[in-house]
Design an enzyme around this catalytic site. Sequence first.
Site, short mmCIF file in Angstrom:
data_model
loop_
_atom_site.label_atom_id
_atom_site.label_comp_id
_atom_site.label_asym_id
_atom_site.label_seq_id
_atom_site.Cartn_x
_atom_site.Cartn_y
_atom_site.Cartn_z
N ASP A 239 62.77 33.74 17.41
CA ASP A 239 62.33 34.40 16.18
C ASP A 239 63.54 34.83 15.37
O ASP A 239 64.57 35.22 15.93
CB ASP A 239 61.48 35.62 16.56
CG ASP A 239 60.63 36.15 15.43
OD1 ASP A 239 61.21 36.72 14.48
OD2 ASP A 239 59.41 36.03 15.52
N HIS B 222 58.13 42.98 19.44
CA HIS B 222 58.75 44.22 18.96
C HIS B 222 58.15 45.49 19.56
O HIS B 222 58.76 46.56 19.47
CB HIS B 222 58.64 44.32 17.44
CG HIS B 222 59.45 43.31 16.68
ND1 HIS B 222 60.79 43.10 16.92
CD2 HIS B 222 59.09 42.42 15.72
CE1 HIS B 222 61.23 42.14 16.11
NE2 HIS B 222 60.22 41.72 15.38
N HIS C 86 63.88 37.46 13.81
CA HIS C 86 64.07 38.89 14.05
C HIS C 86 64.38 39.11 15.53
O HIS C 86 63.76 38.50 16.41
CB HIS C 86 62.80 39.67 13.67
CG HIS C 86 62.38 39.47 12.24
ND1 HIS C 86 61.53 38.45 11.87
CD2 HIS C 86 62.68 40.15 11.12
CE1 HIS C 86 61.34 38.51 10.56
NE2 HIS C 86 62.02 39.54 10.08
#
Length: 391
Positions: free
Chosen positions: A173, A137, A175
């Site tokens: 993942d 991220h 996310h």
Amino acid sequence: MNSKTLFIYDENETGYRFNDTHPFNQKRLVLTVDLLRKAGALPDSYVNAPTSASREQLLTVHSEEYIQAVEALSFPSPETAALHVAGKYGLDTEDTPFFPRMHEVTSMVVGGSIGAVEAVLSGAREHALHLGGGLHHALPSKGAGFCVYNDAAVAIEYAKRVYGARVLYIDTDVHHGDGVQWTFYTDPDVCTFSIHETGKYLFPGTGAVSERGDGNGFGKAINVPVEPFTEDASWLECFEEVLAKAAAQFKPDLIVSQHGCDAHAFDPLAHVHCSMDVYRDMPRFIHRLAHEHCGGRWVALGGGGYDIWRVVPRAWSLLWMELSDHPLIRELERKPDLALPKSWLDEWQPHSEEALPRTWLDPVTSWTPMPRREEIELKNRHTKELAMMYL
């Protein structure tokens, strides 16, 4: 076992720790390594410690100003000037708060992922795994989503600059792998594939099927956002069909995969309802693609996963056993109820508030099916078709 497989690990990587109550808990590394060792699946000869990334390597993705801010906030008691700019760089949030030795520890994480790429592209190893990595991220000038430096992006950039490699990045993942996607959004030599819970309901809110790359990179960003409460069959259908087509079209020199295991039903930070079966099946599929398209060159990284007792050690152990072609991974095909090592259960059950699972895989036949299963599967199938529109 495949002797040309590398496991990068140093217990000092558990120093990547925000605070005592933060969900990102790298104790899961210790639990996973101990499970593998007690299962007889991780001989010492396969393990190398990471070395730290250089400043020059960090600068291939991150800005000088951001690195300076990370360094300034890494002291036990940062100066007032550093504290004033922490918010500008995303390092004062509940998700990603600064912590002592942040720069030092995260540089080691980045170095581990670079080392994995170097080992594979130099020909020294065929596959490499760095479970401490997968901080997908982080953005060039901002920390986010528990991630300070983006080791995956820096390692991919290393593969491009040093070896001229075309890289297929696969993000499993729950996310969206936003930081890696945006870093290479206009790059025709990096294809980013992410399967994740739709951003309508989950951080970081991105990863729509319409995000396809820009300029020369158009078509090289591929997203498969699935519905909440998606189960194994639908998740794997979307994953395998879209990814197989993407890999065949892109023709990578190297696969870099991120293995967050937070799409599991037990994970507390998402709403997808997969079992341990997907964490056996996805690595097997990626392994096959690596040998079909890029001479077996495959680097795997860790990622999210917040049930550190019941999910992460099993999922990441299955990943390593697939990478290393350990006999246990084949035995599971014949014995899906194969038990975990008793010595591991005896060691860690006293520390876990939840009852630890007794087997490598989950007893899915006893699980209650999700309501609206058909509706969810139909929506996911529609998303899958949209994702493949330009492939």
